[in-house]
Design a protein around this motif. Sequence first.
Motif, PDB file in Angstrom:
ATOM      1  N   ASP A  54       0.841  -1.200   0.000  1.00 36.15           N
ATOM      2  CA  ASP A  54       0.000   0.000   0.000  1.00 36.15           C
ATOM      3  C   ASP A  54       0.876   1.250   0.000  1.00 36.15           C
ATOM      4  O   ASP A  54       1.851   1.330   0.760  1.00 36.15           O
ATOM      5  N   GLU A  55       0.506   2.222  -0.800  1.00 30.70           N
ATOM      6  CA  GLU A  55       1.233   3.488  -0.827  1.00 30.70           C
ATOM      7  C   GLU A  55       1.057   4.225   0.506  1.00 30.70           C
ATOM      8  O   GLU A  55       0.005   4.139   1.145  1.00 30.70           O
ATOM      9  N   PRO A  56       2.088   4.934   0.957  1.00 24.99           N
ATOM     10  CA  PRO A  56       1.995   5.603   2.263  1.00 24.99           C
ATOM     11  C   PRO A  56       0.942   6.712   2.258  1.00 24.99           C
ATOM     12  O   PRO A  56       0.898   7.543   1.350  1.00 24.99           O
ATOM     13  N   MET A  57       0.116   6.700   3.283  1.00 22.95           N
ATOM     14  CA  MET A  57      -0.890   7.739   3.471  1.00 22.95           C
ATOM     15  C   MET A  57      -0.607   8.572   4.717  1.00 22.95           C
ATOM     16  O   MET A  57      -1.167   9.652   4.909  1.00 22.95           O
ATOM     17  N   ARG A  58       0.252   8.054   5.562  1.00 21.85           N
ATOM     18  CA  ARG A  58       0.631   8.699   6.817  1.00 21.85           C
ATOM     19  C   ARG A  58       1.908   8.014   7.283  1.00 21.85           C
ATOM     20  O   ARG A  58       2.271   6.947   6.783  1.00 21.85           O
ATOM     21  N   PRO A  59       2.604   8.576   8.265  1.00 27.08           N
ATOM     22  CA  PRO A  59       3.768   7.871   8.816  1.00 27.08           C
ATOM     23  C   PRO A  59       3.336   6.565   9.480  1.00 27.08           C
ATOM     24  O   PRO A  59       2.319   6.529  10.181  1.00 27.08           O
ATOM     25  N   THR A  60       4.090   5.507   9.251  1.00 31.43           N
ATOM     26  CA  THR A  60       3.764   4.229   9.892  1.00 31.43           C
ATOM     27  C   THR A  60       4.830   3.826  10.904  1.00 31.43           C
ATOM     28  O   THR A  60       4.844   2.697  11.370  1.00 31.43           O
ATOM     29  N   ALA A  78       3.517  -0.677 -12.654  1.00 33.20           N
ATOM     30  CA  ALA A  78       2.971   0.621 -12.252  1.00 33.20           C
ATOM     31  C   ALA A  78       1.504   0.541 -11.855  1.00 33.20           C
ATOM     32  O   ALA A  78       1.058   1.250 -10.939  1.00 33.20           O
ATOM     33  N   LEU A  79       0.747  -0.314 -12.500  1.00 32.49           N
ATOM     34  CA  LEU A  79      -0.697  -0.349 -12.235  1.00 32.49           C
ATOM     35  C   LEU A  79      -1.017  -0.745 -10.799  1.00 32.49           C
ATOM     36  O   LEU A  79      -2.001  -0.256 -10.223  1.00 32.49           O
ATOM     37  N   GLY A  80      -0.215  -1.582 -10.202  1.00 29.91           N
ATOM     38  CA  GLY A  80      -0.473  -1.959  -8.822  1.00 29.91           C
ATOM     39  C   GLY A  80      -0.189  -0.851  -7.828  1.00 29.91           C
ATOM     40  O   GLY A  80      -0.588  -0.935  -6.658  1.00 29.91           O
ATOM     41  N   ILE A  81       0.485   0.189  -8.286  1.00 32.28           N
ATOM     42  CA  ILE A  81       0.844   1.312  -7.415  1.00 32.28           C
ATOM     43  C   ILE A  81      -0.103   2.489  -7.617  1.00 32.28           C
ATOM     44  O   ILE A  81      -0.650   3.035  -6.661  1.00 32.28           O
ATOM     45  N   VAL A  82      -0.327   2.871  -8.882  1.00 31.98           N
ATOM     46  CA  VAL A  82      -1.077   4.106  -9.133  1.00 31.98           C
ATOM     47  C   VAL A  82      -2.582   3.917  -8.984  1.00 31.98           C
ATOM     48  O   VAL A  82      -3.302   4.889  -8.740  1.00 31.98           O
ATOM     49  N   SER A  83      -3.090   2.686  -9.150  1.00 34.10           N
ATOM     50  CA  SER A  83      -4.551   2.497  -9.186  1.00 34.10           C
ATOM     51  C   SER A  83      -5.073   1.797  -7.946  1.00 34.10           C
ATOM     52  O   SER A  83      -6.085   1.087  -7.999  1.00 34.10           O
ATOM     53  N   GLN A  84      -4.420   1.989  -6.806  1.00 35.85           N
ATOM     54  CA  GLN A  84      -4.813   1.284  -5.588  1.00 35.85           C
ATOM     55  C   GLN A  84      -6.159   1.709  -5.028  1.00 35.85           C
ATOM     56  O   GLN A  84      -6.697   1.033  -4.149  1.00 35.85           O
ATOM     57  N   GLU A  85      -6.714   2.792  -5.519  1.00 40.04           N
ATOM     58  CA  GLU A  85      -8.004   3.244  -4.993  1.00 40.04           C
ATOM     59  C   GLU A  85      -9.186   2.778  -5.832  1.00 40.04           C
ATOM     60  O   GLU A  85     -10.317   3.214  -5.616  1.00 40.04           O
ATOM     61  N   SER A  86      -8.935   1.885  -6.794  1.00 39.79           N
ATOM     62  CA  SER A  86     -10.034   1.338  -7.597  1.00 39.79           C
ATOM     63  C   SER A  86      -9.663  -0.077  -8.042  1.00 39.79           C
ATOM     64  O   SER A  86      -8.538  -0.526  -7.853  1.00 39.79           O
ATOM     65  N   GLY A  87     -10.630  -0.748  -8.642  1.00 41.77           N
ATOM     66  CA  GLY A  87     -10.372  -2.083  -9.180  1.00 41.77           C
ATOM     67  C   GLY A  87     -10.328  -2.101 -10.690  1.00 41.77           C
ATOM     68  O   GLY A  87     -10.353  -3.175 -11.299  1.00 41.77           O
ATOM     69  N   ASP A  88     -10.210  -0.926 -11.315  1.00 40.62           N
ATOM     70  CA  ASP A  88     -10.302  -0.844 -12.776  1.00 40.62           C
ATOM     71  C   ASP A  88      -9.233  -1.654 -13.496  1.00 40.62           C
ATOM     72  O   ASP A  88      -9.452  -2.137 -14.607  1.00 40.62           O
ATOM     73  N   ALA A  89      -8.085  -1.789 -12.884  1.00 42.20           N
ATOM     74  CA  ALA A  89      -6.968  -2.458 -13.566  1.00 42.20           C
ATOM     75  C   ALA A  89      -6.922  -3.957 -13.319  1.00 42.20           C
ATOM     76  O   ALA A  89      -6.084  -4.647 -13.916  1.00 42.20           O
TER      77      ALA A  89
END
Length: 453
Positions: free
Chosen positions: A194-200, A355-366
């Motif tokens: 998952d791409e960072p959304m906050r410090p973990t 790239a698709l697994g990184i940029v499109s993590q907020e949808s299932g389009d890919a």
Amino acid sequence: MDAPVRLTDAQMRQYIADGYIALDIDLPRSFHERVYARTQEVFEKEGNPGNNVLPRIPALAEGYGHPVVDGALRSVLGDGYYMHPHRHCHHNPPGSPGQTMHIDSWARRRHTTRMTMVFYYPQDTPAERGPTGVVAASHSYNDRPEGDARWDEIKLAGDAGTVVLVHYDIWHRGTPNTADEPRYMMKFLFARMDEPMRPTWHATGEEWRDDTGFHPAMRETVWNWHTGAPHAAGSAGADDMDELLPRLGADSETDALDAAYEIAGAGEAAVPALVSELSHRSARVWRGAGYALSSIGAPAVDALTAATQSDDADTRNRAAAVIGDIGLPAATATSTLIDLLKDPDTTVRQHAANALGIVSQESGDAILPLIGALDDGDEWVRRFASMSIAQLAPNMNGEMHALTPALGDDNRYVRANTMFALRRAGTDEARERLLDELAVARWCPTTTRETTF
């Protein structure tokens, strides 16, 4: 289970700066002695177990699942990290001359953290017993940095139970073993899902601090990315471009990297010139342009998307790779990346699948297009596609039946990534299919040539 022990701000700064950090796990010495004895037994009777080192030496799960190790991995990779199916026990026998300094072959040559390694010694490993050597701060370099004492090799010597978390791209090697006993080093890979959304990590809200003055813009940019608020830390403006752009090709990679991250401070004004440099013959130049563009982020996405339509395959694949490195701010490029899964150039398809697994993590389009890419004849396209499907699996909605044939893929990593995708999907149906597959794939750690049943 004990709560994960997350890195402090100071430890996180050390990891970003040096590319590695030693961890202190409090398992008793008897634990490491058992692991060492079992490792010797496996090597003597069966040879190196390769990726099967964990089922052959199950006690390793306790070490790699230790709250200190788990907390460090969560800190640098996020809470949903993946224990990659590739792991290896590096055997350094007495009298070995050691390895040459290298970056591992799967390196993506990017500066943010999407893959790490964790090293573990089950025996005392003083300098003469051939510990792994690293070059501190070399994880940002494509060529081995040399020329002054800063780049001297550091031997990761330590007592039994020494654990070191390492950025995947660090320059390292096995050093000569002049002792009378072998050295074993367990190397496990871990990947960000998952791409960072906050410090973990155990963050206190501090901004980047570093008294060394070395790569200040680069290190602060990477810190910002890890906090989930990515923005370029360079200070350049549009008026500085004429001076900085030629420095992307500087003889010193240190100077070239500093130029790249300073240029990023100019933001959108720098994008056209940087995209043009993606077609440059010099790897140092086009990589530097990529670092700058990925740091600029969203303002660069439209120009990069246009570059993926170039007649030049190298330009297309470099643009796709940078889009992936930008991450979620590049979500608008999803449809373009999906189209690139059909590109005639293999490397372009690989970068698009990754790239698709990184940029499109907020949808299932890919997801369905990536499942289609699992029929690609290139092994690495399928490997990247299966990893991206695992990253997107929480967004699955009815695609499971199309995915499950990949459980029979010829490539071990495609099969493993597909199983992890089913786990991350989290539905009852996915769990049942995963359990069915695990029942067939079950590996018994006590079944050997001597005891077959």
